[in-house]
Design an enzyme around this catalytic site. Structure first.
Site, PDB file in Angstrom:
ATOM      1  N   CYS A   6       0.823  -1.210   0.000  1.00 57.30           N
ATOM      2  CA  CYS A   6       0.000   0.000   0.000  1.00 57.30           C
ATOM      3  C   CYS A   6       0.862   1.267   0.000  1.00 57.30           C
ATOM      4  O   CYS A   6       1.807   1.384   0.774  1.00 57.30           O
ATOM      5  CB  CYS A   6      -0.955   0.065   1.179  1.00 57.30           C
ATOM      6  SG  CYS A   6      -2.192  -1.210   1.162  1.00 57.30           S
ATOM      7  N   ARG A  31       6.582  -0.910  -3.778  1.00 55.11           N
ATOM      8  CA  ARG A  31       6.117  -1.469  -2.498  1.00 55.11           C
ATOM      9  C   ARG A  31       5.218  -2.682  -2.685  1.00 55.11           C
ATOM     10  O   ARG A  31       5.019  -3.439  -1.749  1.00 55.11           O
ATOM     11  CB  ARG A  31       5.347  -0.394  -1.706  1.00 55.11           C
ATOM     12  CG  ARG A  31       6.209   0.773  -1.287  1.00 55.11           C
ATOM     13  CD  ARG A  31       5.341   1.920  -0.812  1.00 55.11           C
ATOM     14  NE  ARG A  31       4.688   1.641   0.450  1.00 55.11           N
ATOM     15  CZ  ARG A  31       5.124   2.064   1.629  1.00 55.11           C
ATOM     16  NH1 ARG A  31       6.230   2.762   1.691  1.00 55.11           N
ATOM     17  NH2 ARG A  31       4.467   1.796   2.727  1.00 55.11           N
ATOM     18  N   TRP A  38      -2.666  -2.934  -1.666  1.00 55.37           N
ATOM     19  CA  TRP A  38      -2.307  -4.357  -1.624  1.00 55.37           C
ATOM     20  C   TRP A  38      -3.406  -5.009  -0.797  1.00 55.37           C
ATOM     21  O   TRP A  38      -3.528  -4.727   0.397  1.00 55.37           O
ATOM     22  CB  TRP A  38      -0.941  -4.507  -0.972  1.00 55.37           C
ATOM     23  CG  TRP A  38      -0.319  -5.856  -1.075  1.00 55.37           C
ATOM     24  CD1 TRP A  38       0.447  -6.325  -2.117  1.00 55.37           C
ATOM     25  CD2 TRP A  38      -0.347  -6.910  -0.103  1.00 55.37           C
ATOM     26  NE1 TRP A  38       0.868  -7.596  -1.852  1.00 55.37           N
ATOM     27  CE2 TRP A  38       0.397  -7.997  -0.623  1.00 55.37           C
ATOM     28  CE3 TRP A  38      -0.943  -7.062   1.143  1.00 55.37           C
ATOM     29  CZ2 TRP A  38       0.567  -9.188   0.059  1.00 55.37           C
ATOM     30  CZ3 TRP A  38      -0.770  -8.257   1.835  1.00 55.37           C
ATOM     31  CH2 TRP A  38      -0.023  -9.301   1.285  1.00 55.37           C
ATOM     32  N   ASN A  71      -3.513   3.159   4.607  1.00 56.91           N
ATOM     33  CA  ASN A  71      -2.627   1.988   4.714  1.00 56.91           C
ATOM     34  C   ASN A  71      -2.831   1.385   6.096  1.00 56.91           C
ATOM     35  O   ASN A  71      -2.982   2.127   7.066  1.00 56.91           O
ATOM     36  CB  ASN A  71      -1.148   2.396   4.615  1.00 56.91           C
ATOM     37  CG  ASN A  71      -0.766   2.805   3.215  1.00 56.91           C
ATOM     38  OD1 ASN A  71      -1.573   2.757   2.304  1.00 56.91           O
ATOM     39  ND2 ASN A  71       0.485   3.220   3.051  1.00 56.91           N
ATOM     40  N   GLY A  72      -2.780   0.060   6.185  1.00 60.00           N
ATOM     41  CA  GLY A  72      -2.919  -0.570   7.502  1.00 60.00           C
ATOM     42  C   GLY A  72      -4.231  -1.327   7.599  1.00 60.00           C
ATOM     43  O   GLY A  72      -4.936  -1.530   6.606  1.00 60.00           O
ATOM     44  N   GLU A 129      19.145 -17.973   1.302  1.00 59.15           N
ATOM     45  CA  GLU A 129      18.878 -16.718   0.610  1.00 59.15           C
ATOM     46  C   GLU A 129      18.808 -16.935  -0.910  1.00 59.15           C
ATOM     47  O   GLU A 129      17.956 -16.361  -1.596  1.00 59.15           O
ATOM     48  CB  GLU A 129      19.952 -15.683   0.997  1.00 59.15           C
ATOM     49  CG  GLU A 129      19.876 -14.336   0.316  1.00 59.15           C
ATOM     50  CD  GLU A 129      18.549 -13.598   0.484  1.00 59.15           C
ATOM     51  OE1 GLU A 129      17.710 -14.001   1.317  1.00 59.15           O
ATOM     52  OE2 GLU A 129      18.332 -12.627  -0.257  1.00 59.15           O
ATOM     53  N   LYS A 183      15.501 -16.084  -3.155  1.00 59.57           N
ATOM     54  CA  LYS A 183      15.521 -15.174  -4.314  1.00 59.57           C
ATOM     55  C   LYS A 183      14.860 -15.830  -5.526  1.00 59.57           C
ATOM     56  O   LYS A 183      14.080 -15.210  -6.229  1.00 59.57           O
ATOM     57  CB  LYS A 183      16.957 -14.793  -4.720  1.00 59.57           C
ATOM     58  CG  LYS A 183      17.681 -13.775  -3.905  1.00 59.57           C
ATOM     59  CD  LYS A 183      17.171 -12.375  -3.968  1.00 59.57           C
ATOM     60  CE  LYS A 183      16.064 -12.140  -3.007  1.00 59.57           C
ATOM     61  NZ  LYS A 183      16.280 -11.860  -1.663  1.00 59.57           N
ATOM     62  N   GLU A 235      11.039 -16.129  -5.044  1.00 59.35           N
ATOM     63  CA  GLU A 235      10.353 -14.836  -5.062  1.00 59.35           C
ATOM     64  C   GLU A 235      10.100 -14.323  -6.467  1.00 59.35           C
ATOM     65  O   GLU A 235       9.027 -13.831  -6.762  1.00 59.35           O
ATOM     66  CB  GLU A 235      11.202 -13.772  -4.332  1.00 59.35           C
ATOM     67  CG  GLU A 235      11.143 -13.855  -2.837  1.00 59.35           C
ATOM     68  CD  GLU A 235      12.021 -12.793  -2.179  1.00 59.35           C
ATOM     69  OE1 GLU A 235      11.568 -12.172  -1.218  1.00 59.35           O
ATOM     70  OE2 GLU A 235      13.175 -12.586  -2.623  1.00 59.35           O
ATOM     71  N   HIS A 265      18.976 -36.448   5.069  1.00 69.85           N
ATOM     72  CA  HIS A 265      17.847 -36.712   5.963  1.00 69.85           C
ATOM     73  C   HIS A 265      16.509 -36.362   5.308  1.00 69.85           C
ATOM     74  O   HIS A 265      15.535 -36.088   5.994  1.00 69.85           O
ATOM     75  CB  HIS A 265      18.013 -35.937   7.273  1.00 69.85           C
ATOM     76  CG  HIS A 265      19.270 -36.317   8.009  1.00 69.85           C
ATOM     77  ND1 HIS A 265      19.470 -37.581   8.511  1.00 69.85           N
ATOM     78  CD2 HIS A 265      20.390 -35.607   8.276  1.00 69.85           C
ATOM     79  CE1 HIS A 265      20.672 -37.620   9.083  1.00 69.85           C
ATOM     80  NE2 HIS A 265      21.244 -36.441   8.946  1.00 69.85           N
ATOM     81  N   LYS A 312       7.032  -5.049  -0.845  1.00 69.57           N
ATOM     82  CA  LYS A 312       8.377  -4.674  -0.399  1.00 69.57           C
ATOM     83  C   LYS A 312       8.375  -4.399   1.099  1.00 69.57           C
ATOM     84  O   LYS A 312       9.338  -4.692   1.780  1.00 69.57           O
ATOM     85  CB  LYS A 312       8.803  -3.418  -1.170  1.00 69.57           C
ATOM     86  CG  LYS A 312      10.188  -2.915  -0.841  1.00 69.57           C
ATOM     87  CD  LYS A 312      11.225  -3.781  -1.491  1.00 69.57           C
ATOM     88  CE  LYS A 312      12.625  -3.444  -1.090  1.00 69.57           C
ATOM     89  NZ  LYS A 312      13.520  -4.605  -1.250  1.00 69.57           N
TER      90      LYS A 312
END
Ligand code: G6P
Length: 613
Positions: free
Chosen positions: A2, A27, A74, A100-101, A486, A490, A493, A509, A608
């Site tokens: 947002c 964002r 969003w 926003n929120g 990481e 990446k 995503e 395992h 983001k």
């Protein structure tokens, strides 16, 4: 997640608002909208999809006005569609709001308003808030700022809002709790936004609203701030350090690629003024007053999410290895709800690129309630986490626009390396010669990354071979286990390929069952630490016909004999390898995503800055 932008002043609001929305695209969002006030007419336009679609939708429409509000949404309450997009108008259409929120008690408030005959058009919590404001204005006969203030006292949850009224073309009301809001002070105008990116080209003078503060922004008048409990506050004006160049692609096809290539510079900026290799000095100004607390801490608890959590894991290895202080790394979202044991002599370090992650903020609040000391490592200056901590340090990576974090990660690891070295030095857990060795090597890292970036064509070729597979495995040991995590994150995503990161020895395992001739396995296998053991793990994969892509030290011969592809990185200290080995993994996910026609900078469903839990 947002975005908010609003304007009041003598200029045409539309270009400022639409460009502001473009700047906020990074964002993450799924609908966009704008409200402009002109000649007593409040026009609200909104649409599902991208800002460019909103722009198209506005072709031929009346976009005049020198006051307006705009938003990228969003979805949380209600699916992403035109109706649920912001701005939301009040029932009479006299007021409009962007938000926003999340208003947590919106259902109770909605039922109450419905019982008084109010009607709703959307399923959002935001529409409830604007109708509540209107209801208060009408029933209590108060002006708009007062109605907003009274309404916010009834609200449970998080918000950054801006309200506009058809009846008053000279006022905007903004308020925040939990979601950031910044007001830019121009010569004769005001710019309001959820972060400074839409503002920086107009003014460097900004005021960050604090939680539970309300700003009354009147045309040609001074900015007035009060708390929602009606206490006047003096606006604290700060200077923005961000530059406009940093917000543009600078010739790169995507922000992510630009940010990957910026790393020699961003890492240098993270240690600039903090590392003096010739004098043998390391100091991190922001936490100097807390060094004694840190070295005497019973434990350091690192809380973070996503990529920042991976940086935290590297931090654990570094701090335990060098400074011999016990470290635990926690997902903020788990920590906040699992009733953890926290002592007053624990030091909590919150790591966050955006400084706005809701779970990390909540983890901080929990730790604070138990009396722990709280430090922050953030990239965004003035962010909520930076302000909620007792002290902390900025990573200075510069604005990161690509949703997939790259340069922020290496900057976080750099800062954690500095902290670990500093603590080791004052605690006496490192010899002087070893200390010098490491800091000299750390100073060289920007050059080594510059060199590493030259592997790009090799990585691109590998990406071409594996772009269509459905699964990837990433394996590493010791310092390179977080690098494997990481690397896998990446890829997931931005290319939507399923990828798992594992400690290489754990493969047997479980994940080993996945290995067949289709399965690419990325090994981080520098000639340091458990090199020989990693070679055994590579053999285990080859014995099952898996495909091996190995990140190796320049000149390696042993892994080369086994791997299908090798990516060479320059040699460095074992504990600094994560900074270098991460680079080819970022490039690999980037190229695969581009080849699969994915939206690299704004991957689907991701945001983001995750300001909701
Ligand atoms: C989101 C982003 C990730 C990021 C995570 C934590 O999920 O998409 O890239 O790592 O949030 O964000 P923070 O700003 O707290 O580092």
């Amino acid at each position: 997640m947002c975005g908010i932008v609003a304007y009041i002043g003598p200029k045409d609001a539309y270009p400022i608002l639409i460009n502001g929305l473009y700047r906020l695209e990074y964002r993450g969002y799924d609908s966009a909208g704008i409200a402009l006030l002109h000649d007593k007419k409040l026009s609200v336009y909104k649409t599902k999809g991208k800002v460019s679609e909103l722009e198209e939708h506005l072709q031929g429409k009346n976009i005049s006005g020198n006051i307006g509000i705009a938003h990228t949404r969003w979805a949380t309450h209600g699916e992403p569609n035109d109706i649920n997009a912001h701005p939301h108008s009040s029932e009479s259409e006299d007021l409009a709001i962007i938000h926003n929120g999340i208003i947590e008690n919106y259902l109770t408030l909605k039922e109450e308003l419905m019982s008084r005959g109010h009607k709703f058009r959307s399923f959002t919590d935001t529409e409830v808030l604007i109708n509540l404001i209107e209801d208060i204005q009408n029933n209590e006969k108060v002006d708009l700022p007062e109605a907003v203030r009274i309404a916010l006292n009834q609200v449970i949850g998080a918000y950054a809002i801006v309200v506009i009224s058809k009846h008053d073309p000279d006022i905007l009301i903004a308020a925040r709790k939990g979601s950031p809001l910044v007001i830019g002070l121009g010569k004769d105008d005001f710019y309001i936004a959820s972060d400074a990116t839409p503002i920086v080209e107009f003014t460097k003078n900004v005021v960050y609203l604090d939680d539970q503060e309300l700003a009354i922004i009147r045309r040609n008048k001074d900015l007035k701030i009060k708390t929602i409990k009606n206490k006047d506050k003096t606006p604290y004006i700060q200077k923005l350090e961000m530059s406009l160049n940093a917000l543009e692609k600078g010739g790169f096809e995507h922000f992510m690629l630009k940010e990957i290539y910026e790393q020699p510079r961003s890492i240098h900026d993270s240690f600039r003024g903090r590392l003096n290799a010739s004098k043998g000095d390391v100091r991190v100004g922001g936490i100097i007053d807390y060094e004694t607390k840190l070295i005497n801490a019973k434990r350091i608890i690192i809380v973070a999410c996503g990529t920042s959590w991976h940086a935290g894991l590297v931090g654990e290895y570094l701090i335990e290895d060098l400074a011999r202080i016990p470290v635990e790394v926690e997902y903020a979202s788990e920590f906040r709800y699992r009733n953890p044991v926290i002592y007053e002599d624990d030091v909590v370090i919150a790591i966050s690129q955006s400084g706005e992650t809701a779970d990390t903020l909540a983890a901080i609040e929990l730790a604070r309630s138990k009396g722990a000391t709280i430090l922050g490592i953030c990239n965004v200056v003035g962010s909520s986490i930076a302000r909620a901590t007792d002290a902390g340090t900025y990573t200075h990576a510069g604005p990161e626009i690509g949703v997939a974090s790259t340069k922020a990660f290496t900057a976080q690891v750099t800062v954690l390396t500095l902290i670990a070295l500093r603590l080791a030095k004052i605690k006496g857990t490192i010899s002087t010669s070893r200390f010098f060795q490491i800091i000299h090597e750390l100073e060289m890292i920007p050059d080594l990354i510059e060199k590493t970036l030259k592997v790009d064509p090799v990585v691109k070729e590998i990406a071409g071979k594996y772009k269509d597979v459905r699964n990837f495995l990433y394996l590493g040991r010791g310092y390179n286990f977080p690098v494997a995590l990481e690397g896998a994150l990446k890829l997931k995503e931005i290319s939507y390929i399923h990828a798992e990161g594992y400690p290489a020895a754990e493969m047997k395992h479980g994940p080993i069952a996945l290995i067949d001739e289709e399965m690419p396995v990325v090994f981080i296998a520098p000639n340091k630490g458990m090199y020989e053991k990693v070679i055994s793990n590579i053999q285990e994969v080859k014995a099952r016909k898996g495909k091996v892509i190995a990140v190796v030290t320049e000149g390696d011969t042993s892994v080369k004999k086994l791997a299908d592809y090798c990516i060479e990185i320059p040699e460095t200290e074992e504990l600094l390898v994560p900074l270098v080995a991460t680079i080819p993994l970022q490039l690999l996910s980037y190229h695969i995503a581009v080849m699969r026609n994915c939206n690299v900078d704004q991957p689907r469903n991701l945001a983001k800055s995750v300001t909701v839990e």
